[in-house]
Design an enzyme around this catalytic site. Sequence first.
Site, PDB file in Angstrom:
ATOM      1  N   GLY A  87      32.643  38.549  47.225  1.00 53.48           N
ATOM      2  CA  GLY A  87      33.530  39.341  48.238  1.00 53.48           C
ATOM      3  C   GLY A  87      32.941  40.629  48.517  1.00 53.48           C
ATOM      4  N   SER A 158      42.828  47.867  50.114  1.00 49.42           N
ATOM      5  CA  SER A 158      41.674  47.062  49.569  1.00 49.42           C
ATOM      6  C   SER A 158      40.221  48.028  49.319  1.00 49.42           C
ATOM      7  CB  SER A 158      41.166  45.730  50.275  1.00 49.42           C
ATOM      8  OG  SER A 158      39.503  45.530  50.188  1.00 49.42           O
ATOM      9  N   ASP A 303      42.886  42.272  39.578  1.00 54.04           N
ATOM     10  CA  ASP A 303      42.182  41.433  38.933  1.00 54.04           C
ATOM     11  C   ASP A 303      42.698  40.625  37.303  1.00 54.04           C
ATOM     12  OD1 ASP A 303      40.222  41.299  41.119  1.00 54.04           O
ATOM     13  OD2 ASP A 303      38.890  42.698  40.353  1.00 54.04           O
ATOM     14  N   ARG A 376      38.395  34.344  36.684  1.00 53.41           N
ATOM     15  CA  ARG A 376      39.483  34.820  36.093  1.00 53.41           C
ATOM     16  C   ARG A 376      40.657  33.843  35.679  1.00 53.41           C
ATOM     17  NH1 ARG A 376      37.498  39.828  36.230  1.00 53.41           N
ATOM     18  NH2 ARG A 376      36.433  40.623  38.092  1.00 53.41           N
TER      19      ARG A 376
HETATM   20  C1  S3P Z   1      36.641  45.273  44.073  1.00 56.89           C
HETATM   21  C2  S3P Z   1      37.827  45.229  44.679  1.00 56.89           C
HETATM   22  C3  S3P Z   1      38.968  44.508  44.635  1.00 56.89           C
HETATM   23  C4  S3P Z   1      38.640  43.435  43.501  1.00 56.89           C
HETATM   24  C5  S3P Z   1      37.491  42.697  43.348  1.00 56.89           C
HETATM   25  C6  S3P Z   1      36.377  43.935  43.293  1.00 56.89           C
HETATM   26  C7  S3P Z   1      35.580  46.209  44.429  1.00 56.89           C
HETATM   27  O1  S3P Z   1      39.080  43.680  45.683  1.00 56.89           O
HETATM   28  O2  S3P Z   1      39.544  42.449  43.501  1.00 56.89           O
HETATM   29  O3  S3P Z   1      37.045  42.146  42.206  1.00 56.89           O
HETATM   30  O4  S3P Z   1      34.478  46.302  43.788  1.00 56.89           O
HETATM   31  O5  S3P Z   1      35.830  46.788  45.514  1.00 56.89           O
HETATM   32  P1  S3P Z   1      39.919  44.092  47.072  1.00 56.89           P
HETATM   33  O6  S3P Z   1      39.437  45.574  47.098  1.00 56.89           O
HETATM   34  O7  S3P Z   1      39.821  43.304  48.209  1.00 56.89           O
HETATM   35  O8  S3P Z   1      41.353  44.395  46.524  1.00 56.89           O
END
Ligand code: S3P
Length: 412
Positions: A87, A158, A303, A376
Amino acid sequence: MKILPRKSFTGEFAIPGDKSITHRAIMFNAIAEGEADITGALLGEDCLSTAACMRALGAKVEIEEGRVHVCGAETLQDASLDCGNSGTTMRLLMGLCAGKRVSVTLTGDASLSKRPMERVAKPLRLFGADIHTTQGCAPVTVRAAKLSGREVDTASASAQVKSALLLAALGADGESFVHESVKTRDHTERMLAAMGADIRVLGNMIRVKKSRLKCCDVEVPGDISSAAYFMALGALLGETLCKNVGVNPTRTGILTVFDKMGVEYRIENERTVCGEPVADIRVKKSGLKAISLTKEIMPSLIDELPVIAVLCAFAEGESVISGAEELRIKESDRIRTTADMINGLGGDVMTRADGFVIRGKSSLAGGNVDPCMDHRIAMSAAVALMASEKGGEIKNAECVNISFPGFYDMLG
Ligand code: S3P
């Protein structure tokens, strides 16, 4: 993977590199002027997806004996980008490609293709970005368009959304302001500033002016989200020392949880490395008390919630976790998969739309776990099984390679 129960667990662990910082170090250097070495980088599947995407965009990213060498490409080429399970890769690249005026198609695996992308596309369109999602998800296409500076809010708490907007703002004419209602991890802001971007953080508001980046060597600290499994084992079974862990205050919600639960821990050898606070974390076996967690703390431990839920399953009393609806849209629906995992081992977890109610027990029987291909959940299950009566097996256990290759070896 078969996990046998242990009566006690003690050891010192060199925690692998931070996933968020590794993604950013590769991406940002790949669009900057010059060359950089990244040491301590996490070479898990997600970060390798980022490296492959940056190569497809025209940068040179070489990985040799754990060291990553990046040669920046200031002008990027159009490309088809496979983000795998990551993501962070997809969301940050949406903003980066929009800001660099390059046309790309972003795809991902089955899990990533179900995760929401409009949360990034929508605010990016306010800058003038030309972005299409497929019913809100991947495949996502970005077409080259001229961006103008804007004032925008991240509707979701986020760091991925915030980072995408900051990267777009770097390429937008004039000045931009990005607001967030709750402060999320700030690795992007710190690294962009270190690379010469015109960026200023004023509380929950970030001001960015159109800027060019200069390559910068990065020494990546250990990931507190990976250390969390070994910290939890210390709290349940003995004593652990996790060395060289990033303790950026936007990431240390688990330490606040330890304070509330009564976990005995010590932060040792605090220092700053490449603009990020780093320390060793020692955790000792402790009597655990139930906790109540609400919305505000979520970004700082998002996380870690599956393994925190495992700790709650062994705590005295009823824990209530609310305001955690973001868990529904992670690599799996982690409200469901965390509850199924703990209940399958003999625990007592009730789900709510935005979290859990967990009744602690003095022991869990153990059993077999299907982590639903979520790294996880598999690692949290390994912790629960080690502390259980009879242990059990984890299906598709190799899914931990997304963020922690070598996890089971380290545990062994
Ligand atoms: C992350 C932000 C988080 C986290 C992901 C990594 C990042 O997601 O859960 O594992 O590197 O910016 P969100 O920002 O969508 O909450």
